[in-house]
Design a protein around this motif. Structure first.
Motif, PDB file in Angstrom:
ATOM      1  N   LEU A  63       0.875  -1.168   0.000  1.00 13.39           N
ATOM      2  CA  LEU A  63       0.000   0.000   0.000  1.00 13.39           C
ATOM      3  C   LEU A  63       0.913   1.219   0.000  1.00 13.39           C
ATOM      4  O   LEU A  63       1.693   1.418   0.942  1.00 13.39           O
ATOM      5  CB  LEU A  63      -0.898  -0.048   1.239  1.00 13.39           C
ATOM      6  CG  LEU A  63      -2.032   0.962   1.389  1.00 13.39           C
ATOM      7  CD1 LEU A  63      -2.870   1.070   0.129  1.00 13.39           C
ATOM      8  CD2 LEU A  63      -2.904   0.571   2.579  1.00 13.39           C
ATOM      9  N   GLY A  86      -2.431   0.004  -4.261  1.00 15.36           N
ATOM     10  CA  GLY A  86      -2.688  -0.960  -3.208  1.00 15.36           C
ATOM     11  C   GLY A  86      -3.369  -2.205  -3.729  1.00 15.36           C
ATOM     12  O   GLY A  86      -3.673  -2.298  -4.928  1.00 15.36           O
ATOM     13  N   VAL A  92      -8.974   0.930  -2.584  1.00 13.49           N
ATOM     14  CA  VAL A  92      -7.921   1.445  -1.720  1.00 13.49           C
ATOM     15  C   VAL A  92      -8.200   2.936  -1.568  1.00 13.49           C
ATOM     16  O   VAL A  92      -8.821   3.548  -2.438  1.00 13.49           O
ATOM     17  CB  VAL A  92      -6.506   1.196  -2.284  1.00 13.49           C
ATOM     18  CG1 VAL A  92      -6.225  -0.294  -2.377  1.00 13.49           C
ATOM     19  CG2 VAL A  92      -6.314   1.866  -3.636  1.00 13.49           C
ATOM     20  N   ASN A 181      -7.945   0.073   2.943  1.00 13.41           N
ATOM     21  CA  ASN A 181      -8.747  -0.479   1.852  1.00 13.41           C
ATOM     22  C   ASN A 181     -10.105  -0.924   2.375  1.00 13.41           C
ATOM     23  O   ASN A 181     -10.414  -0.779   3.554  1.00 13.41           O
ATOM     24  CB  ASN A 181      -7.991  -1.602   1.129  1.00 13.41           C
ATOM     25  CG  ASN A 181      -7.724  -2.820   2.012  1.00 13.41           C
ATOM     26  OD1 ASN A 181      -8.231  -2.924   3.128  1.00 13.41           O
ATOM     27  ND2 ASN A 181      -6.923  -3.746   1.497  1.00 13.41           N
TER      28      ASN A 181
END
Ligand SMILES: *[C@@H]1O[C@H](CO)[C@@H](O)[C@H](O)[C@H]1NC(C)=O
Ligand SMILES: *[C@@H]1O[C@H](CO)[C@@H](O)[C@H](O)[C@H]1NC(C)=O
Ligand SMILES: *[C@@H]1O[C@H](CO)[C@@H](O)[C@H](O)[C@H]1NC(C)=O
Ligand SMILES: *[C@@H]1O[C@H](CO)[C@@H](O)[C@H](O)[C@H]1NC(C)=O
Ligand SMILES: *[C@@H]1O[C@H](CO)[C@@H](O)[C@H](O)[C@H]1NC(C)=O
Ligand SMILES: *[C@@H]1O[C@H](CO)[C@@H](O)[C@H](O)[C@H]1NC(C)=O
Ligand SMILES: *[C@@H]1O[C@H](CO)[C@@H](O)[C@H](O)[C@H]1NC(C)=O
Ligand SMILES: *[C@@H]1O[C@H](CO)[C@@H](O)[C@H](O)[C@H]1NC(C)=O
Ligand SMILES: *[C@@H]1O[C@H](CO)[C@@H](O)[C@H](O)[C@H]1NC(C)=O
Ligand SMILES: *[C@@H]1O[C@H](CO)[C@@H](O)[C@H](O)[C@H]1NC(C)=O
Length: 252
Positions: A63, A86, A92, A181
């Motif tokens: 990420l 991500g 995300v 997320n």
């Protein structure tokens, strides 16, 4: 003039119909290839990652956020140029806030539509930091570009005219960054699961999270961030701890 009004009504209708896409405050650019790398991290752009130091161009879970802030021009504030990458079959997102446990955060969501072959879409939401509720907002975002490959979502976008100072006495460009997320259920944005809380960061300084401890934060930081930390708390972080923090944003 009349045509402008009709277009506006059309845009609002689309917004109401889908709840997600076609909102007038978002504009897309298709001409640029999305290509997110760590080139320039700490030098030309501020990078925030989890796991710590992961490579957005590699093929392990990562990420990754990078931000470049323009020089603030009063009274409109600063323009942010953002890259986000991500892993998710849903979305995300990056959140910008003054304090992750009070007030609100602006959430910028890059998502894939699983009922449309993983088509990219973008959405802005407001997160109530007290109860984690998400509500749609109309924050202007421009130059949106997205790319989805299986569970990897990459996107780039610009956020014009952000000013963190409006209701507090700190830097225009100082925010707490939240990365995380979540799932998409039909057209509904599922709960935002935060996997990184940066603490206060000056987005205008590409090295603001290097050589000091990740700023003191409440919970939910990744724990494997020992390298290079010396336990020192940056003076600005102390100042921020003492300020009463509220976030407000000037929209265009
Ligand atoms: C980008 O693509 C969308 C849909 O294909 C289109 O509506 C839009 O006008 C395009 N934007 C630009 C800047 O080319
Ligand atoms: C992405 O950018 C890097 C460096 O800017 C370049 O070396 C690489 O070839 C680019 N990749 C693609 C797929 O465009
Ligand atoms: C991705 O994984 C493949 C196979 O596991 C490996 O050969 C390749 O070098 C990896 N690519 C990168 C950029 O790490
Ligand atoms: C940010 O907002 C404050 C308070 O509204 C204002 O005084 C200041 O000029 C703004 N700064 C910039 C760079 O826009
Ligand atoms: C969020 O990211 C984690 C770590 O990459 C992944 O295991 C999880 O499935 C993701 N959750 C959602 C809802 O995308
Ligand atoms: C998804 O992709 C498949 C195979 O490429 C195609 O047959 C199908 O029509 C696509 N579905 C949608 C909703 O675009
Ligand atoms: C956030 O949630 C709390 C608790 O539900 C509520 O009291 C507060 O009014 C909400 N704040 C905003 C800005 O919606
Ligand atoms: C996802 O795709 C479906 C089928 O094309 C469409 O009906 C739906 O509105 C899309 N959802 C979003 C959030 O774009
Ligand atoms: C954030 O808000 C919490 C709860 O209101 C407060 O206890 C904490 O001191 C605040 N953190 C900062 C950095 O202001
Ligand atoms: C500030 O924003 C307003 C409205 O978008 C614009 O008219 C004005 O030129 C901007 N001012 C500066 C100094 O950029």
């Amino acid at each position: 003039m009349e045509r402008g009004f009709v277009l506006l009504v059309a845009a609002l209708t689309v917004y109401v119909a889908s709840g997600v896409q076609g909102t007038a405050h978002l504009s897309f650019a298709n001409n640029t290839q999305v290509n997110i790398t760590e080139a320039g991290c700490g030098v030309t752009k501020l990078c925030v990652t989890t796991p710590d130091g992961c490579d957005p161009a590699g093929n392990t879970s990562c990420l990754f956020l990078s931000v470049i802030a323009s020089a603030p021009v009063a009274p409109n504030g600063t323009d942010l140029s953002v890259e986000l990458r991500g892993d998710s079959m849903g979305y995300v997102a990056v959140g910008l806030t003054a304090n992750a446990s009070e007030g609100t955060a602006m959430l910028f969501i890059c998502a894939q539509n699983s009922s449309d072959n993983g088509t990219f879409f973008f959405q802005t939401m407001q997160r109530n930091n007290s109860d984690s509720e998400l509500t749609p907002t109309e924050k202007t975002v421009t130059e949106i570009r997205g790319l989805v490959k299986n569970n990897v979502i990459q996107c780039e976008f610009n956020i014009p005219e952000v000013n963190a100072t409006n209701a507090r006495s700190s830097r225009v460009t100082t925010f707490t960054v939240l990365l995380g997320n979540g799932s998409i259920d039909g057209d509904t944005i599922g709960p935002f699961t935060i996997s990184l809380d940066s603490g206060s960061l000056n987005l205008a300084n590409p090295a603001s999270n290097i050589a000091t401890t990740p700023a003191p934060n409440v919970t939910m930081t990744t724990s494997n961030t020992t390298s290079g930390s010396n336990g020192a708390v940056h003076p600005h972080a102390v100042l921020l701890l003492l300020s009463v923090l509220t976030l407000s944003v000037m929209t265009a």
